[in-house]
Scaffold this motif. Structure first.
Motif, PDB file in Angstrom:
ATOM      1  N   TRP A  23     -43.748  26.534   3.662  1.00  0.00           N
ATOM      2  CA  TRP A  23     -42.898  25.676   2.728  1.00  0.00           C
ATOM      3  C   TRP A  23     -43.787  25.504   1.358  1.00  0.00           C
ATOM      4  O   TRP A  23     -43.348  25.809   0.339  1.00  0.00           O
ATOM      5  N   LEU A  49     -29.415  19.607  -6.185  1.00  0.00           N
ATOM      6  CA  LEU A  49     -30.008  20.301  -4.986  1.00  0.00           C
ATOM      7  C   LEU A  49     -30.720  19.273  -4.160  1.00  0.00           C
ATOM      8  O   LEU A  49     -30.349  18.954  -2.858  1.00  0.00           O
ATOM      9  N   PRO A  50     -31.775  18.947  -4.699  1.00  0.00           N
ATOM     10  CA  PRO A  50     -32.536  17.611  -3.872  1.00  0.00           C
ATOM     11  C   PRO A  50     -31.675  16.323  -3.501  1.00  0.00           C
ATOM     12  O   PRO A  50     -31.891  15.978  -2.272  1.00  0.00           O
ATOM     13  N   TYR A  71     -29.281  17.506  -0.598  1.00  0.00           N
ATOM     14  CA  TYR A  71     -29.928  17.403   0.382  1.00  0.00           C
ATOM     15  C   TYR A  71     -30.570  16.058   1.154  1.00  0.00           C
ATOM     16  O   TYR A  71     -30.490  15.783   2.188  1.00  0.00           O
ATOM     17  N   PHE A  95     -27.704  14.288   2.878  1.00  0.00           N
ATOM     18  CA  PHE A  95     -27.600  14.554   4.235  1.00  0.00           C
ATOM     19  C   PHE A  95     -28.826  14.153   5.118  1.00  0.00           C
ATOM     20  O   PHE A  95     -28.531  14.037   6.192  1.00  0.00           O
ATOM     21  N   ASN A  96     -29.962  14.267   4.597  1.00  0.00           N
ATOM     22  CA  ASN A  96     -31.216  14.184   5.470  1.00  0.00           C
ATOM     23  C   ASN A  96     -31.457  12.589   5.713  1.00  0.00           C
ATOM     24  O   ASN A  96     -32.173  12.234   6.838  1.00  0.00           O
ATOM     25  N   ILE A 143     -35.206  23.961  -5.084  1.00  0.00           N
ATOM     26  CA  ILE A 143     -35.742  24.496  -3.936  1.00  0.00           C
ATOM     27  C   ILE A 143     -37.166  24.243  -3.738  1.00  0.00           C
ATOM     28  O   ILE A 143     -37.690  23.703  -2.821  1.00  0.00           O
ATOM     29  N   ILE A 159     -37.437  20.593  -2.862  1.00  0.00           N
ATOM     30  CA  ILE A 159     -37.074  20.190  -1.416  1.00  0.00           C
ATOM     31  C   ILE A 159     -38.428  20.792  -0.586  1.00  0.00           C
ATOM     32  O   ILE A 159     -38.788  20.421   0.393  1.00  0.00           O
ATOM     33  N   SER A 160     -38.853  22.132  -1.074  1.00  0.00           N
ATOM     34  CA  SER A 160     -39.931  22.530  -0.323  1.00  0.00           C
ATOM     35  C   SER A 160     -41.266  21.650  -0.356  1.00  0.00           C
ATOM     36  O   SER A 160     -42.031  21.412   0.563  1.00  0.00           O
ATOM     37  N   ASP A 212     -41.214  18.461  -0.504  1.00  0.00           N
ATOM     38  CA  ASP A 212     -40.730  17.469   0.202  1.00  0.00           C
ATOM     39  C   ASP A 212     -41.025  17.623   2.014  1.00  0.00           C
ATOM     40  O   ASP A 212     -41.497  16.973   2.848  1.00  0.00           O
ATOM     41  N   ASP A 236     -34.656  12.322  -3.176  1.00  0.00           N
ATOM     42  CA  ASP A 236     -33.754  12.144  -4.320  1.00  0.00           C
ATOM     43  C   ASP A 236     -34.001  11.262  -5.459  1.00  0.00           C
ATOM     44  O   ASP A 236     -34.104  11.498  -6.679  1.00  0.00           O
TER      45      ASP A 236
END
Length: 281
Positions: free
Chosen positions: A69, A107-108, A111, A114-115, A163, A166-167, A169, A236
């Motif tokens: 990642w 995007l984050p 993500y 959902f997470n 991305i 997110i990576s 994280d 987020d």
């Protein structure tokens, strides 16, 4: 003891401040040196500093997925940066910067929903205010029609940066310094490859080199603070607050270079402060 809710805000604010300072220094340097040279050297500063910090703090190597990642973060972030620079070279900043900023945080946030589930109502309100603040701060006040071809590269830049967040994280739970080192290696490889293809990289003069190195230190600091923020709390929240870094850049330009800030940018700065207050509650 400081609660995780407060830590994520503090680390994210530190990331925003240092990334904003890095952009200010890097932007100043690109007026006197090639963009590719500035970006490669700023990334190389992190490549020197991060392994030293990893050894100093005796950080263990993370599992292979953590290093993976880190690699993804470097590739995505560098491709996002190249897409942003290309978008700025062919389009208008008043269109490019706001669109890429909004996509970056979208995007984050999706993500994270959902997470980790949806954040509190007042935090969602803060997110909306922060996105509006990003748009206003990044806008130049120019009135122009948005064409379809003007959207492609800003969208790609936003996806790349999203991305990246997110990576970070995904690897920050196990380690910070070593995955970020891998991120710097992959980022340098991607940017250097593009520079060689375009034959655009040149050696900067000695008088501008200290500014580039300083920008690299701030950029590395921003990466570290964001990794700590995502480790401490919700992705987020960390992303939204850290993505307010254009506010730091424009304030430094206003203070140090006496650049004029539009009324829309001042409104954006006020909205950003209000958004931070709401998110922090």
């Amino acid at each position: 003891m400081i609660s995780p809710e407060v830590l994520v805000v503090l680390f994210s604010l530190a990331a925003a401040a240092t990334w904003g300072a890095a952009d200010f220094g890097g932007g100043f340097a690109t007026k006197r040196a090639s963009v590719f040279s500035v970006v490669i050297i700023t990334q190389a500063v992190g490549l020197v500093l991060l392994p030293f910090l990893a050894l100093y703090f005796s950080e263990e190597f993370p599992p292979i997925n953590g290093m993976f990642w880190g690699f993804v973060a470097g590739v995505a972030g560098s491709l996002g940066l190249l897409a942003l620079y290309h978008a700025l070279s062919i389009g208008k900043m008043g269109v490019v910067a706001p669109i890429s900023a909004v996509v970056t945080v979208a995007l984050p946030v999706v993500y994270g929903a959902f997470n980790e589930g949806l954040p509190a109502g007042h935090q969602i309100a803060g997110f909306v205010m922060a996105i509006a603040a990003m748009w206003l701060i990044s806008s130049t006040g120019e009135k122009s029609k948005i064409k379809k071809q003007d959207l492609v590269y800003p969208l790609l830049a936003g996806v790349g940066f999203g991305i990246f967040f997110i990576s970070v994280d995904l690897f920050s739970e196990s380690a910070v310094f070593w995955p970020l080192t891998v991120a710097k290696v992959s980022a340098i490889a991607v940017i250097l490859g593009f520079a060689l293809l375009r034959r655009s990289a040149t050696v900067p003069s000695k008088d501008v080199l200290p500014i580039i190195i300083l920008a690299g230190l701030f950029d590395t600091g921003g990466n570290l603070f964001f990794a700590l923020a995502s480790q401490a709390g919700r992705l987020d929240i960390a992303t939204i607050i850290a993505s307010l870094y254009p506010g730091s850049t424009v304030l430094l330009a206003w203070i140090l270079l006496k650049e004029h800030l539009s009324s829309m940018q001042w409104i954006g700065i006020v909205l950003a402060l209000a958004a931070i207050a709401l998110i922090s509650l």
